[in-house]
Enzyme design. Structure first.
Site, PDB file in Angstrom:
ATOM      1  CG  ASP A 201      -5.532  10.431  12.160  1.00 55.23           C
ATOM      2  OD1 ASP A 201      -6.355   9.431  12.371  1.00 55.23           O
ATOM      3  OD2 ASP A 201      -5.573  11.114  11.266  1.00 55.23           O
ATOM      4  CG  ASN A 209      -5.787   3.758   1.667  1.00 55.55           C
ATOM      5  OD1 ASN A 209      -4.744   3.069   1.378  1.00 55.55           O
ATOM      6  ND2 ASN A 209      -6.361   4.081   2.567  1.00 55.55           N
ATOM      7  CG  HIS A 214      -7.494   0.504  -0.628  1.00 54.49           C
ATOM      8  ND1 HIS A 214      -8.070   1.107   0.662  1.00 54.49           N
ATOM      9  CD2 HIS A 214      -8.433   1.036  -1.506  1.00 54.49           C
ATOM     10  CE1 HIS A 214      -9.079   2.024   0.261  1.00 54.49           C
ATOM     11  NE2 HIS A 214      -9.332   1.956  -0.919  1.00 54.49           N
ATOM     12  CG  ASP A 218      -3.922  -2.570   3.400  1.00 56.18           C
ATOM     13  OD1 ASP A 218      -4.489  -1.877   4.127  1.00 56.18           O
ATOM     14  OD2 ASP A 218      -4.411  -3.760   2.912  1.00 56.18           O
ATOM     15  CD  GLU A 244      -6.668   7.213   8.643  1.00 58.58           C
ATOM     16  OE1 GLU A 244      -7.290   8.378   8.006  1.00 58.58           O
ATOM     17  OE2 GLU A 244      -7.175   6.157   8.302  1.00 58.58           O
TER      18      GLU A 244
END
Length: 328
Positions: A201, A209, A214, A218, A244
């Protein structure tokens, strides 16, 4: 050479007919019938000339006399048929059964005896014209179906791929990974082997973010996936398990080997930088590691890796924590 024809989808009524005979009288008589049907005529007076015409012209039907000097009609017929599918109709004075059988053996589709009735020639020629048109339409239809089937197969493969992969990262999604894990479970049982899980993770990903948007998030996610892909073997399988969160399955790998792989990935991730606009963003990852336990099953084994992951989160992140089964 292009031929005029009827509207699309109907039977073509105009054909190019090659008449082969060394008799000028027979040529004129047959030509009169064929032209009267609205077809076009090409003449040849020998077998050799006929073969040359078929090789160099778009010929739909051949009307062929069997008795000619040089290359006779039977030899000519066999040569023409060998060049490709062009129907040959014998028009000849040889009416004995042996000659008829020899004509069909050479590849002819029909046999008309001289003297002939113009109506008979007309009917047999038109029958072949219709048959050719039907066969041509069938070939075109089959070709279109083959193209459509290939396109459908590609579309179905793409639909299946989309159904099994994460659109952003291209990794397997959770559903596809679950199927792959059960395949590995069966393989491990058959060959008495093992496999391990890495549950990873990204640390503080929500902060990226929130602070950078965002789109940058990404980009960091895709860069992180690149690190994971580059750091595992070809037989290892990676899936995007959650937002994630990633699950990596390592076939034929015991716990110690899985821990070493996780540590290598963690270290590489720590040093990776993702440019985003004027920013240069880094991210770390925490791993939980567990070896598959056959008596517990897939879900319980993944659960152990997941709990190890969250122990690592609680201890400060950016680390590898293994679930070590207790004795018994």
């Amino acid at each position: 050479m292009e031929h005029p024809g009827p509207p699309r989808g109907s039977v073509r009524v105009t054909a190019r007919v090659l008449i082969v005979d060394d008799s000028a009288e027979n040529l004129r008589a047959l030509e009169t019938v064929v032209l009267g049907l609205g077809h076009r005529v090409v003449r040849a007076t020998s077998g050799e000339e006929a073969i040359t015409v078929v090789e160099s012209h778009d010929v739909d039907i051949v009307l062929l006399n069997s008795t000619m000097p040089g290359l006779d009609g039977y030899q000519t017929c066999a040569r023409i048929v060998g060049l490709g599918w062009v129907p040959v109709i014998f028009v000849t004075a040889e009416s004995n059964p042996q000659s008829v059988a020899r004509g069909f053996a050479a590849g002819a589709v029909d046999y008309i005896t001289i003297p002939f009735q113009p109506s008979e020639v007309a009917a047999r020629v038109n029958q072949q014209v219709k048959l050719q048109a039907y066969q041509r339409d069938l070939r075109e239809t089959n070709h279109k179906l083959e193209i459509a089937n290939r396109e459908l197969s590609r579309a179905l493969a793409e639909v299946e791929r989309l159904a099994m992969t994460d659109p952003l990262t291209g990794l397997l999604n959770r559903r596809a990974m679950t199927e792959r894990l059960h395949e590995e479970e069966r393989r491990a049982a058959r060959y008495k082997s093992t496999f391990s899980f890495l549950m990873g993770d990204l640390d503080h990903f929500k902060r990226i973010n929130d602070e950078h948007g965002h789109e940058c998030g990404d980009q960091v996610l895709v860069s992180a996936v690149g690190v994971l892909r580059d750091g595992v073997r070809g037989e290892d399988v990676i899936a995007r398990w959650g937002g994630e969160e990633f699950l990596i399955m390592l076939p034929q790998t015991h716990l110690d080997g899985a821990i070493a792989t996780a540590e290598k990935l963690r270290s590489t991730m720590e040093g990776a930088i993702t440019p985003c606009g004027s920013d240069r963003l880094g991210v770390t990852i925490t791993f939980g590691v567990a070896e598959f336990q056959p008596e517990a099953g897939i879900d319980a084994s993944i659960g152990r890796a997941d709990r190890a992951l969250y122990r690592g989160k609680g201890r400060g992140r950016n680390q590898v924590v293994a679930d070590v089964p207790g004795p018994g």
